[in-house]
Every structure is written in C-alpha cells, then in structure tokens.
Scaffold this active site. Structure first.
Site, short mmCIF file in Angstrom:
data_model
loop_
_atom_site.label_atom_id
_atom_site.label_comp_id
_atom_site.label_asym_id
_atom_site.label_seq_id
_atom_site.Cartn_x
_atom_site.Cartn_y
_atom_site.Cartn_z
N ASN A 59 -5.58 -6.32 8.55
CA ASN A 59 -4.86 -7.15 9.53
C ASN A 59 -4.74 -6.53 10.92
O ASN A 59 -4.66 -7.25 11.90
CB ASN A 59 -3.50 -7.61 8.97
N LYS A 81 -11.05 5.19 4.77
CA LYS A 81 -11.70 4.00 4.21
C LYS A 81 -11.06 2.76 4.82
O LYS A 81 -9.96 2.36 4.46
CB LYS A 81 -11.54 3.95 2.68
N SER A 101 -1.23 -3.72 0.47
CA SER A 101 -0.31 -4.53 -0.34
C SER A 101 0.46 -3.65 -1.33
O SER A 101 -0.01 -2.59 -1.75
CB SER A 101 -1.10 -5.59 -1.09
N GLU A 138 2.70 2.49 3.27
CA GLU A 138 3.17 1.41 4.15
C GLU A 138 2.74 0.12 3.47
O GLU A 138 1.57 -0.26 3.53
CB GLU A 138 2.52 1.53 5.54
N ARG A 176 2.53 -13.77 15.59
CA ARG A 176 1.62 -12.67 15.92
C ARG A 176 0.68 -12.49 14.73
O ARG A 176 1.14 -12.45 13.58
CB ARG A 176 2.42 -11.39 16.16
N CYS A 215 2.67 -7.33 8.24
CA CYS A 215 3.68 -6.89 7.27
C CYS A 215 5.08 -7.07 7.84
O CYS A 215 6.04 -7.22 7.11
CB CYS A 215 3.45 -5.43 6.92
N GLU A 236 5.38 -12.70 0.09
CA GLU A 236 4.87 -12.48 1.44
C GLU A 236 3.90 -13.63 1.75
O GLU A 236 2.91 -13.81 1.04
CB GLU A 236 4.15 -11.13 1.44
P1 NAP Z 1 -4.87 -4.57 0.15
O1 NAP Z 1 -5.61 -5.59 -0.59
O2 NAP Z 1 -3.84 -3.79 -0.58
O3 NAP Z 1 -5.96 -3.60 0.78
C1 NAP Z 1 -5.61 -2.52 1.60
C2 NAP Z 1 -6.68 -1.48 1.50
O4 NAP Z 1 -6.71 -0.97 0.16
C3 NAP Z 1 -8.07 -1.98 1.81
O5 NAP Z 1 -8.78 -0.98 2.49
C4 NAP Z 1 -8.63 -2.22 0.43
O6 NAP Z 1 -10.03 -2.18 0.36
C5 NAP Z 1 -8.05 -1.05 -0.31
N1 NAP Z 1 -8.05 -1.21 -1.77
C6 NAP Z 1 -7.97 -2.35 -2.48
N2 NAP Z 1 -8.02 -2.06 -3.81
C7 NAP Z 1 -8.13 -0.71 -3.91
C8 NAP Z 1 -8.22 0.19 -5.01
N3 NAP Z 1 -8.20 -0.22 -6.27
N4 NAP Z 1 -8.32 1.51 -4.75
C9 NAP Z 1 -8.33 1.95 -3.48
N5 NAP Z 1 -8.26 1.15 -2.39
C10 NAP Z 1 -8.15 -0.18 -2.61
O7 NAP Z 1 -4.11 -5.17 1.42
P2 NAP Z 1 -4.73 -6.06 2.56
O8 NAP Z 1 -4.87 -7.43 1.99
O9 NAP Z 1 -5.91 -5.41 3.16
O10 NAP Z 1 -3.57 -6.01 3.64
C11 NAP Z 1 -2.49 -6.84 3.61
C12 NAP Z 1 -1.28 -6.12 3.03
O11 NAP Z 1 -1.04 -4.93 3.78
C13 NAP Z 1 -0.03 -6.93 3.14
O12 NAP Z 1 0.71 -6.83 1.96
C14 NAP Z 1 0.71 -6.29 4.30
O13 NAP Z 1 2.10 -6.46 4.27
C15 NAP Z 1 0.33 -4.86 4.12
N6 NAP Z 1 0.51 -4.13 5.38
C16 NAP Z 1 1.54 -3.23 5.47
C17 NAP Z 1 1.75 -2.55 6.66
C18 NAP Z 1 2.88 -1.58 6.78
O14 NAP Z 1 2.85 -0.78 7.73
N7 NAP Z 1 3.86 -1.57 5.91
C19 NAP Z 1 0.91 -2.77 7.74
C20 NAP Z 1 -0.13 -3.68 7.63
C21 NAP Z 1 -0.32 -4.35 6.42
P3 NAP Z 1 -10.88 -3.55 0.26
O15 NAP Z 1 -10.90 -4.09 1.60
O16 NAP Z 1 -12.21 -3.10 -0.21
O17 NAP Z 1 -10.18 -4.45 -0.73
#
Ligand code: NAP
Length: 509
Positions: free
Chosen positions: A175, A198, A253, A274, A302, A308, A405
């Site tokens: 994002n 990564k 996530s 995070e 935004r 998040c 979410e």
């Molecule tokens: P996601 O599906 O959890 O993916 C995040 C990262 O983890 C990606 O690089 C993803 O790679 C990787 N990943 C997925 N499965 C994995 C596994 N089994 N082992 C290791 N890495 C793995 O989250 P997203 O959909 O990209 O992002 C949205 C989420 O991020 C939302 O829940 C949002 O709230 C959260 N977020 C939190 C913050 C904060 O600061 N708290 C900031 C921004 C976003 P792939 O792309 O290959 O799946």
C-alpha cells in the site's frame, strides 16, 4: 460521479504514457544481491500489474530460496565492517539518499501510482513522507549514545552502549511501496545494520528503483539486498529460521504477522510488527463539523482507504450525525475516479479484484443488516479494480464492516449518545493502531486520548503519520515503533559493562 475509462482516456494520460514507457525501461528488473543486479537463480519471473488497467507493466526476476540465501550471505559478510563505519559516514549516505529521492520525486511518484494505483498527487505525498525518514535518520545516526552511572552500592560503574542488532529481514506491504521501506531502511542504516528486503509482489518496482538510488548514494555492496519474489513463504521461511539472521521487521496484515511471529520463535529473533488497523473516528457534539469532514476525507480517502491508519468506523454524536453524514456524502460524491496518473483524478483503483470483492461484500453485509447507502456502493465495470466512494449510515452493531479492516473507500457511520459510550465502542476491537477524535474541548481531548487503546491518536487532524513521531500499534496491530527517536531502538541492542574502578592495575603496584 466523473469516471475516466480506458475507452475515453484523459488526454493527459496519453502524454504521461510516453514518459511512463521510458521510466519503466530504466527500472532495474533483477534481484539485487551483494551490490550486483542479477537474474533469479532459476530464471523465474514475476509480472507486475497496473491495477488501473489490469495489464502487465513489466516482468521482473522472482527470487528463489537460493537467491534468499545468497542475499543473507551478502548481508552477513558485510555486517561487521558496516557496523564499524563512522556514524557520520552513515548519516551522510542517508542525507545524500534524501537529496536524490527529492530530486527524482516525480519518477518515484509515477512508479508508485502505476504499480499501486494511488493518484499522482498522493504518490508525490508518499515520496515526500518516505524521503523524510532518510533525512530524519541521517540526523539521528550521530546521536546513538549510551550512559554512564554509579551503581547504588557506590562501587560498580555502569557503562551502556547501543550496538547494531545485525542482519535484518524487512518484509513490506503493497500500500505504501516506498514509505514502508524507507521507514525501516533509514533507521537500519543509521544504526549500522545490514538488510535483506522483500517488497510486496504486487509493488516491487519502487523498491528496485530505490535500491539503485541507495547504491548511488553510497550504500556499500552487501549492506542492502532486495529480493522480490512470487513465492514469499518458500523464500522467507528459510531466512527467518537461519541462525545468521538477527532481526525481522514486518509491515502487513495481522494473520501473516502472527504466522511470522511463530516462525521467528525458533531463533528467538528480535521482531517488530506493524500490522492491521481498525481506526475509530469520533465526532463529538462540540466539534467543528467542517473541520471534521475535512479530516474524515483525509483519514478515509488517502490511498483509497487502503491504509492501516484509515478511518474504518465513524462514531458520531447523535445530535450532529445527520449533518455530518450529509456533508461527508456530498464530498465523497464529488471525488473523481480513474487511473492514478491522470490529471484531476482523486480516487484510483483498488489493488486487485479480490480486494474490491471484499469491499463489496462488506457493504452488502451492512445493507442486509439495515444500513443505508448515502452515496456510492457500486463496483465499476470495465478494466481496473474501481469501487465508488461510499458512505453508509445507520450501520448496525454486529455488521462486519465495523469489525474488519475495510481497506477501501467506504465510510460506515454509527451514532453514540455520550462520551463513555463513544470510547467503549471505539475500543471494542482487537486492533489498536490509530484513532481520531474531533472536539473543541481541551479537557475532553485529554480524557479521550488517555482512554483510547491505540498507539496513535489524531485530535482534530485526519493524518497522523510523521517521520518525527513514533509510529506503531498495540494489541493485534503489533509492537515496535518506526520513526521518531524511538525508531532507532528497533535496530540496536543495549550492552552493559560493569566496571569496578577499585581493582588496581597490576603494573601500578
Ligand atoms: P500481507 O498480505 O500481510 O503482505 C505483506 C507482506 O508480507 C508482503 O510482502 C507479502 O508478500 C508478505 N507475505 C505474505 N505471506 C507471507 C509469508 N507466508 N511469509 C512471508 N512473507 C509473506 O499484507 P498486504 O496485503 O501487503 O498489506 C496490507 C496490510 O498491511 C493491511 O492489513 C494493513 O493494515 C497492513 N499495514 C500495516 C501498516 C502498519 O504500519 N501498521 C502499514 C501498512 C500496511 P506477497 O506480496 O508476496 O504476498
């Protein structure tokens, strides 16, 4: 609602299209290991898609577990020498990176908009925000200190030092393809850690371009390695369980974060998480309603709601709820939907069909339980993953949209009758990342800020992200802080040395 489609493109898009092709040709497409760009070890590739069109922008190398191991080899080999560099050297590399990123802001903003979908103006905002972590941590790099104390017994002298934690694995989401990286890279470079990064498989181009910029800024070979991959689990698990890795920092996530925390237990890794959010947005009866609507637009829209920190649940005092909903629906209905790189567009596509489907399901669930649609609520046909900005009123307790979410441009509004109820409903979630409140009362500001179980609270403001502030959550939103002077703590170990000054040296007898 105005909508630009691929059939009737905004004229400026065609102009931008020329620059886009040149820009995409300049982005590195390999894995970056030990200071060298190379192909994936099994020659596999990953297609990066434009969510506004559903078309492939470019194919890049997809790292394998073997590439991951080579990246950690490089980070491990570089670790000791890098830890010993002068803080001023690391500070100046970061300062140079800040300057280069600022000079090339337009290229980075265009890349972000293309691969992630957000409007160009917001992508420019991400570049400014993301670059700020390099500037901030260039200033912090020379202030990593320890302390000296006399123990209570008056004998032992206590010396503490803060040393880099060592090779770090950074996993980032789609994002904010730039800022979620710089928020980790800045403090890691400042502290003297090496890293393997990564990026998300849907938005790796920005990080690849950033790696090249950091090389140019003077980051030595092996200190920073980037391995995009389409097989995240298979490439990350061997690294997380490798004894040479000393830290894992993850933004993404909550379910994936929990899985990674479990994996990190075997090596007792230092971990920062995070994770997801479910931010409440409280509007009290003493709030400036126009300011609250301005703040709501920022906190909700935004990144098309894909943040998040996005306001996920609006709790509005019953005496002002109708007027607030009317004003918000009016503003939302004037948003311009279209490809993010087109002039005048204020709302881009969602990241993919799955995410758009989830948003539509949440809206359907809410309306089936009695909510009304004040504006929006439509999946847009055609290429790209567009969903119209939506305001829901009369949202009933128990609706999934208040629990999960949303990650989309949907504002569900519910009402409250008094402050205690507002706080109780705001805290009724397993998440604890961001919260917002609008009130003109100072005493209420203090009461509400103390009572909300969230790591970050915006009072009368709809954006809370700031490189100088500690960003992070509580409960299922994770642990650790990024940014502020707290951001360095995640990348250092505190070592203590006890010295007895009364033991005399042999030579002085
Ligand atoms: P996601 O599906 O959890 O993916 C995040 C990262 O983890 C990606 O690089 C993803 O790679 C990787 N990943 C997925 N499965 C994995 C596994 N089994 N082992 C290791 N890495 C793995 O989250 P997203 O959909 O990209 O992002 C949205 C989420 O991020 C939302 O829940 C949002 O709230 C959260 N977020 C939190 C913050 C904060 O600061 N708290 C900031 C921004 C976003 P792939 O792309 O290959 O799946």
């Amino acid at each position: 609602m105005p909508l630009y489609t691929q059939e009737s493109p905004n004229p400026s898009h065609q102009q931008a299209g020329l620059d886009v092709e040149q820009l995409l040709r300049r982005v590195p497409t390999g894995v970056f290991v030990g200071g060298i760009w190379r192909d994936s070890s099994d020659a596999s590739t990953l297609a990066v898609e434009n969510p506004a069109t559903g078309r492939t922008l470019v194919d890049i190398a997809s790292a394998t577990a073997r590439d991951g191991a080579l990246a950690l080899d490089a980070a491990t080999a570089a670790a000791r020498g890098w830890a010993r560099t002068a803080p001023r050297t690391r500070a100046e590399i970061l300062r140079r990176a800040f300057e280069l990123l600022t000079e090339r802001a337009e290229d980075f903003a265009t890349l972000i908009s293309l691969e992630m979908g957000k409007p160009l103006a917001q992508a420019r905002g991400e570049v400014t925000y993301g670059a700020e972590f390099f500037r901030w941590f260039s200033e912090e790099a020379v202030r990593i200190d320890g302390r000296w104390a006399v123990a209570p017994d008056g004998r032992t002298r206590l010396l503490t030092m803060r040393q880099p934690v060592g090779p770090t694995l950074m996993i980032t989401p789609w994002n904010f393809p730039l800022a979620m990286g710089t928020r980790k890279i800045g403090p890691a470079i400042a502290a003297g850690c090496t890293m393997v990064i990564k990026p998300a498989s849907q938005t790796p181009l920005t990080m690849l371009a950033l790696a090249d910029l950091l090389r140019e800024a003077g980051v030595p070979a092996g200190v920073l390695n980037v391995i995009p991959t389409k097989t995240s689990g298979a490439v990350m698990t061997p690294l997380i369980t490798d004894p040479r890795l000393r830290k894992l920092t993850f933004t993404g996530s909550t379910p994936v974060g929990k899985n990674l925390i479990r994996q990190s237990a075997d090596q007792v890794l230092r971990v920062s998480m995070e994770l997801g959010g479910n931010a409440p947005f409280l509007v009290f009866d003493d709030a400036d309603l126009d300011a609250a609507v301005d703040g709501a637009m920022l906190a909700k829209m935004r990144n098309m709601g894909e943040a998040c920190t996005a306001a996920n649940r609006f709790f509005v005092h019953e005496s002002v709820a109708t007027e607030f909903a009317r004003l918000l629906a009016d503003r939302m209905s004037k948003e311009v939907l279209g490809p993010g790189i087109d002039d005048g567009v204020t709302v881009g596509p969602l990241i993919d069909a799955k995410q758009r489907g989830k948003v539509a399901e949440l809206v359907d669930d809410a309306t089936s339980r009695g909510a009304d649609i004040a504006t929006g609520g439509t999946v847009v046909d055609g290429p790209g993953y567009f969903y119209t900005p939506t305001v829901l009123t009369n949202v009933q307790p128990g609706s999934a949209v208040l629990r999960e979410e949303i990650f989309g441009p949907v504002a569900p509004i519910a009402t409250f009758t008094n402050e205690d109820e507002a706080i109780a409903r705001a805290n009724d979630t397993e998440y604890g990342l961001a919260a917002y409140a609008y009130t003109s009362s100072t005493s209420r500001t203090i009461r509400v800020s103390e009572a909300l179980d969230f790591g970050m609270i915006g009072i009368n403001q709809g954006i809370i992200s700031n490189a100088a502030a500690p960003f992070g959550g509580m409960k299922h939103s994770g642990f650790g802080r990024e940014g502020g002077y707290e951001g360095i703590d995640e990348y250092v170990e505190t070592k203590y040395v006890g010295i007895d000054p009364q033991v005399t040296a042999v030579t002085s007898r």
